[in-house]
Design a protein around this motif. Structure first.
Motif, PDB file in Angstrom:
ATOM      1  N   LEU A  97       0.830  -1.200   0.000  1.00 25.62           N
ATOM      2  CA  LEU A  97       0.000   0.000   0.000  1.00 25.62           C
ATOM      3  C   LEU A  97       0.866   1.251   0.000  1.00 25.62           C
ATOM      4  CD1 LEU A  97      -2.705  -1.108   2.586  1.00 25.62           C
ATOM      5  CD2 LEU A  97      -3.109  -0.660   0.165  1.00 25.62           C
ATOM      6  N   GLY A  98       1.976   1.193   0.725  1.00 26.21           N
ATOM      7  CA  GLY A  98       2.884   2.332   0.762  1.00 26.21           C
ATOM      8  C   GLY A  98       3.453   2.661  -0.607  1.00 26.21           C
ATOM      9  N   ASP A  99       3.781   1.627  -1.385  1.00 23.26           N
ATOM     10  CA  ASP A  99       4.287   1.851  -2.740  1.00 23.26           C
ATOM     11  C   ASP A  99       3.240   2.562  -3.599  1.00 23.26           C
ATOM     12  OD1 ASP A  99       6.682   0.619  -2.132  1.00 23.26           O
ATOM     13  OD2 ASP A  99       6.102  -1.332  -2.963  1.00 23.26           O
ATOM     14  N   ILE A 100       1.977   2.169  -3.418  1.00 23.44           N
ATOM     15  CA  ILE A 100       0.900   2.790  -4.202  1.00 23.44           C
ATOM     16  C   ILE A 100       0.683   4.236  -3.765  1.00 23.44           C
ATOM     17  CG2 ILE A 100      -1.604   2.708  -4.599  1.00 23.44           C
ATOM     18  CD1 ILE A 100      -1.332  -0.370  -4.596  1.00 23.44           C
ATOM     19  N   ILE A 101       0.715   4.475  -2.463  1.00 26.07           N
ATOM     20  CA  ILE A 101       0.572   5.853  -1.970  1.00 26.07           C
ATOM     21  C   ILE A 101       1.708   6.729  -2.498  1.00 26.07           C
ATOM     22  CG2 ILE A 101       0.580   7.303   0.102  1.00 26.07           C
ATOM     23  CD1 ILE A 101      -0.748   4.883   1.556  1.00 26.07           C
ATOM     24  N   ASP A 102       2.927   6.202  -2.476  1.00 22.80           N
ATOM     25  CA  ASP A 102       4.072   6.978  -2.977  1.00 22.80           C
ATOM     26  C   ASP A 102       3.895   7.332  -4.448  1.00 22.80           C
ATOM     27  OD1 ASP A 102       5.252   6.818  -0.491  1.00 22.80           O
ATOM     28  OD2 ASP A 102       6.563   5.134  -1.011  1.00 22.80           O
ATOM     29  N   LYS A 103       3.343   6.412  -5.217  1.00 22.09           N
ATOM     30  CA  LYS A 103       3.212   6.621  -6.659  1.00 22.09           C
ATOM     31  C   LYS A 103       2.033   7.541  -6.990  1.00 22.09           C
ATOM     32  CE  LYS A 103       4.220   4.991 -10.998  1.00 22.09           C
ATOM     33  NZ  LYS A 103       5.526   4.774 -11.605  1.00 22.09           N
ATOM     34  N   ALA A 104       0.884   7.294  -6.354  1.00 22.98           N
ATOM     35  CA  ALA A 104      -0.345   7.997  -6.723  1.00 22.98           C
ATOM     36  C   ALA A 104      -0.557   9.293  -5.951  1.00 22.98           C
ATOM     37  CB  ALA A 104      -1.543   7.073  -6.523  1.00 22.98           C
ATOM     38  N   GLN A 105       0.064   9.414  -4.775  1.00 23.12           N
ATOM     39  CA  GLN A 105      -0.084  10.606  -3.931  1.00 23.12           C
ATOM     40  C   GLN A 105      -1.564  10.932  -3.650  1.00 23.12           C
ATOM     41  OE1 GLN A 105       2.872  12.891  -2.780  1.00 23.12           O
ATOM     42  NE2 GLN A 105       3.382  10.708  -2.870  1.00 23.12           N
ATOM     43  N   PRO A 106      -2.317   9.978  -3.134  1.00 17.94           N
ATOM     44  CA  PRO A 106      -3.714  10.274  -2.790  1.00 17.94           C
ATOM     45  C   PRO A 106      -3.794  11.163  -1.556  1.00 17.94           C
ATOM     46  CG  PRO A 106      -3.132   8.083  -2.020  1.00 17.94           C
ATOM     47  CD  PRO A 106      -1.945   8.592  -2.800  1.00 17.94           C
ATOM     48  N   THR A 107      -4.786  12.040  -1.538  1.00  9.95           N
ATOM     49  CA  THR A 107      -4.971  12.926  -0.392  1.00  9.95           C
ATOM     50  C   THR A 107      -5.999  12.378   0.593  1.00  9.95           C
ATOM     51  OG1 THR A 107      -6.627  14.153  -1.650  1.00  9.95           O
ATOM     52  CG2 THR A 107      -4.369  14.957  -1.747  1.00  9.95           C
ATOM     53  N   VAL A 108      -6.872  11.503   0.092  1.00  9.00           N
ATOM     54  CA  VAL A 108      -7.977  10.948   0.879  1.00  9.00           C
ATOM     55  C   VAL A 108      -8.053   9.458   0.601  1.00  9.00           C
ATOM     56  CG1 VAL A 108     -10.505  10.916   1.116  1.00  9.00           C
ATOM     57  CG2 VAL A 108      -9.305  13.098   0.897  1.00  9.00           C
ATOM     58  N   ALA A 109      -8.454   8.683   1.605  1.00  3.75           N
ATOM     59  CA  ALA A 109      -8.732   7.260   1.413  1.00  3.75           C
ATOM     60  C   ALA A 109     -10.098   6.929   1.986  1.00  3.75           C
ATOM     61  CB  ALA A 109      -7.662   6.395   2.073  1.00  3.75           C
ATOM     62  N   LEU A 110     -10.849   6.117   1.264  1.00  3.50           N
ATOM     63  CA  LEU A 110     -12.079   5.519   1.765  1.00  3.50           C
ATOM     64  C   LEU A 110     -11.792   4.035   1.928  1.00  3.50           C
ATOM     65  CD1 LEU A 110     -14.724   7.288  -0.538  1.00  3.50           C
ATOM     66  CD2 LEU A 110     -13.810   8.049   1.678  1.00  3.50           C
ATOM     67  N   CYS A 111     -11.923   3.552   3.168  1.00  3.46           N
ATOM     68  CA  CYS A 111     -11.440   2.200   3.488  1.00  3.46           C
ATOM     69  C   CYS A 111     -12.505   1.426   4.248  1.00  3.46           C
ATOM     70  CB  CYS A 111     -10.160   2.313   4.321  1.00  3.46           C
ATOM     71  SG  CYS A 111      -9.432   0.736   4.808  1.00  3.46           S
ATOM     72  N   ASP A 112     -12.702   0.179   3.861  1.00  2.00           N
ATOM     73  CA  ASP A 112     -13.581  -0.702   4.615  1.00  2.00           C
ATOM     74  C   ASP A 112     -13.085  -0.769   6.059  1.00  2.00           C
ATOM     75  OD1 ASP A 112     -14.599  -3.291   5.787  1.00  2.00           O
ATOM     76  OD2 ASP A 112     -15.549  -3.421   3.824  1.00  2.00           O
ATOM     77  N   ALA A 113     -14.015  -0.658   6.992  1.00  2.00           N
ATOM     78  CA  ALA A 113     -13.640  -0.605   8.406  1.00  2.00           C
ATOM     79  C   ALA A 113     -12.821  -1.817   8.845  1.00  2.00           C
ATOM     80  CB  ALA A 113     -14.898  -0.486   9.268  1.00  2.00           C
ATOM     81  N   LYS A 114     -13.021  -2.965   8.193  1.00  2.00           N
ATOM     82  CA  LYS A 114     -12.297  -4.186   8.580  1.00  2.00           C
ATOM     83  C   LYS A 114     -10.852  -4.180   8.086  1.00  2.00           C
ATOM     84  CE  LYS A 114     -15.148  -7.086   6.606  1.00  2.00           C
ATOM     85  NZ  LYS A 114     -16.163  -6.179   6.031  1.00  2.00           N
ATOM     86  N   LEU A 115     -10.512  -3.234   7.216  1.00  2.00           N
ATOM     87  CA  LEU A 115      -9.194  -3.258   6.567  1.00  2.00           C
ATOM     88  C   LEU A 115      -8.343  -2.036   6.917  1.00  2.00           C
ATOM     89  CD1 LEU A 115     -10.390  -4.449   3.031  1.00  2.00           C
ATOM     90  CD2 LEU A 115      -9.306  -5.846   4.792  1.00  2.00           C
ATOM     91  N   LEU A 116      -8.665  -1.362   7.982  1.00  2.00           N
ATOM     92  CA  LEU A 116      -7.977  -0.115   8.317  1.00  2.00           C
ATOM     93  C   LEU A 116      -6.539  -0.321   8.801  1.00  2.00           C
ATOM     94  CD1 LEU A 116     -10.866   1.782  10.136  1.00  2.00           C
ATOM     95  CD2 LEU A 116      -9.665   2.581   8.087  1.00  2.00           C
ATOM     96  N   GLU A 117      -6.270  -1.449   9.437  1.00  2.00           N
ATOM     97  CA  GLU A 117      -4.992  -1.615  10.146  1.00  2.00           C
ATOM     98  C   GLU A 117      -3.784  -1.461   9.220  1.00  2.00           C
ATOM     99  OE1 GLU A 117      -2.643  -4.827  13.040  1.00  2.00           O
ATOM    100  OE2 GLU A 117      -4.653  -5.296  12.265  1.00  2.00           O
ATOM    101  N   GLU A 118      -3.753  -2.190   8.109  1.00  2.00           N
ATOM    102  CA  GLU A 118      -2.594  -2.118   7.215  1.00  2.00           C
ATOM    103  C   GLU A 118      -2.483  -0.727   6.570  1.00  2.00           C
ATOM    104  OE1 GLU A 118      -0.190  -4.362   6.621  1.00  2.00           O
ATOM    105  OE2 GLU A 118      -1.007  -5.980   7.844  1.00  2.00           O
TER     106      GLU A 118
END
Length: 536
Positions: free
Chosen positions: A127-148
């Protein structure tokens, strides 16, 4: 909506000379210069008489097209009014297949932002690699998947806001925020050439590549394979296993059903082969999408329980063995619909259905596309000769800021990396991947990425990872490891390395077989010779 648009992705598209040729040479592909994909598919559904028809289904909820529009509009207001999203911002989406994930994706695109959907099994590092590449400012995440995701954003301040969905009773959740909003959100007036999504694919290196697709790309894709091959109707109920984070799943289980006025069923538990067969009957599903491996596992249950109203079974994601096609046909009486597509092309571009199916072939070129088999210099080879597949049409590869663009697009043609044979009648027969991609049970696994994970274990000195043919999964991931002195290549070490990989990267990528060698085959310059490992 008056804020200055974010040009991040537009400014990082490939140079024009590296773009694919985009062909719109059919009447249905003459799309307007300005439109918003979600406005076309969702807001205009009422004018087609579909407002009250079901669109999204689950065991607990059924939402019609009009109800989906209202919920999407409220989420749009959360994104724009509460989170400050402006057109062109990237919004990371993290979730499995659910109504909540579908609503989130539609809202992101409707408000002019760029959807960056991620697989639910990805770990923090990926996920970090994707954030580094895409530079998202906001995330919408399923509550069960927040930890990673929270682990991934620790040192990445660019991702300033994370909002949970599928958590209706939680303060601050997407449901709680959107409940207080009005509907009637006016779709962002995007141009057809504005970006709708970044689709991440690791390719053969494990380094993520982001395929860029515009509003026009996705609507044009609706006018090709769904129109000419699938031919769904508003009475169809669609279900299947491909994740919405894959373009295969996004098209099959959201975008294409909306184009045809159909509805989609999302279960609240993971599919098993038996559960999928039973649900097909209970839900009244008429179209199913999954990988060949899953169809093979479903066949005995289909024979036992029947498949109800099912009429179309789409197979993609990996090569379809003819034995699997015949096994399914014997069990259900249904001729499977095979197809090959690519994340870089958005969806399927070679396919045939029904009486057009030829045994052993994927199919013919989908209307709107052209394909040919070429040699290494790009020259077309005689029919019946194995060569590289080259494709051109209304969609094509545009990587985000990636030198690998020039490998995929050559002289305007897209090279998906597959070896094929074309017969005299224009049927295409899949031979193999032309690179080191391992396709196991419908998942793409890059050998070098698994190698990297193994090399992080203190006992591993060297390793090579390849695909090994497997009757059940199509292929399995197999690793050849050289251990450091003092370590034993026993069953305990196999399990330790497998557990290590599962903890490091998505669990489906782990090597199901590990063999220990004294040395690996290499060239004089030190390059690993994977073809020799495959020969072992």
């Amino acid at each position: 909506m008056s804020a200055q648009p974010d040009r991040f992705v537009h400014d990082r598209l490939p140079p024009r000379e590296q773009w694919p040729e985009l062909r719109y040479d059919r009447p249905e592909l003459q799309l307007p210069a300005q439109f918003n994909l979600v406005e076309e598919l969702l807001d205009k559904a009422a004018a087609r008489g579909w407002a009250g028809r079901p669109l999204l289904r689950s065991p607990k909820l059924v939402l019609g097209y009009g109800e989906v529009r209202d919920r999407v509009d409220r989420i749009c207001r959360v994104l724009v009014e509460d989170l400050g999203v402006v057109p062109g911002n990237r919004v990371l989406l993290r979730g499995g297949n659910s109504i909540g994930m579908a609503l989130a994706w539609l809202a992101v695109v409707k408000c002019g932002a760029i959807a960056v959907a991620t697989m639910p099994l990805l770990r923090a590092r990926e996920l970090g690699d994707i954030i580094d590449k895409a530079q998202p400012t906001v995330a919408l995440c399923d509550a069960k998947l927040l930890e990673e995701l929270e682990l991934a954003r620790r040192d990445r301040p660019v991702l300033a806001n994370v909002v949970a969905f599928n958590a209706p009773d939680e303060p601050g959740s997407l449901a709680a925020r959107s409940a207080s909003k009005q509907g009637n959100f006016i779709a962002c007036p995007t141009a057809g050439d504005d970006i709708a999504l970044l689709a991440f694919t690791s390719g053969t290196t494990g380094q993520p590549k982001a395929a860029v697709h515009t509003h026009r790309d996705i609507l044009a894709a609706c006018e090709t394979w769904p129109r000419h091959v699938l031919k769904a109707t508003p009475d169809d109920i669609v279900m299947g296993s491909p994740p919405l984070a894959f373009t295969f799943g996004l098209g099959g289980l959201l975008v294409f059903p909306m184009w045809s006025g159909s509805s989609v069923y999302f279960p609240d538990i993971p599919y098993t082969p038996e559960a999928m067969v039973k649900l097909i009957g209970e839900v009244g599903a008429t179209i199913c999408y999954t990988a060949p491996t899953f169809y093979r596992q479903m066949a005995p249950f289909a024979r036992q329980h029947g498949v109800g109203q099912l009429r179309s079974c789409v197979s993609a994601g990996e090569g379809l063995p003819d034995a699997t096609r015949q096994l399914w046909k014997d069990a259900t009486g249904i001729e499977m619909l095979d197809g090959i597509g690519a994340t870089e092309m958005f969806h399927i571009f070679i396919s045939s259905a029904g009486s057009d199916v030829r045994r052993g072939a994927v199919g013919k070129v989908v209307p709107g596309y052209s394909a040919r088999i070429v040699d290494d210099e790009g020259h077309e080879v005689p029919r019946g000769t194995i060569g590289r597949l080259a494709v051109v049409g209304p969609t094509g590869c545009k990587y985000l800021d990636d030198p690998r663009q020039r490998n995929y697009v050559k002289d305007g043609w897209n090279y998906p990396g597959d070896a094929f044979v074309e017969d005299d009648d224009g049927y295409f027969f899949y031979q193999a991947r032309a690179d080191d991609m391992i396709i196991t049970a419908g998942y793409n696994v890059a050998g070098p990425e698994v190698e990297d994970a193994l090399l992080r274990h203190p006992a591993v000195a060297e390793c090579g990872v390849v695909g090994k043919a497997d009757e059940e999964r199509g292929m399995i991931v197999k690793a050849y490891c050289v251990l450091k002195p003092g370590h034993s290549g026993d069953a305990a070490m196999v399990k330790a390395l497998q557990d290590h990989v599962k903890a490091s990267i998505a669990p489906y990528k782990y090597p199901r077989e590990i063999e220990f060698l004294a040395s690996l085959p290499r060239t004089e310059t030190g390059k690993l010779q994977r073809f020799k490992l495959r020969q072992l």
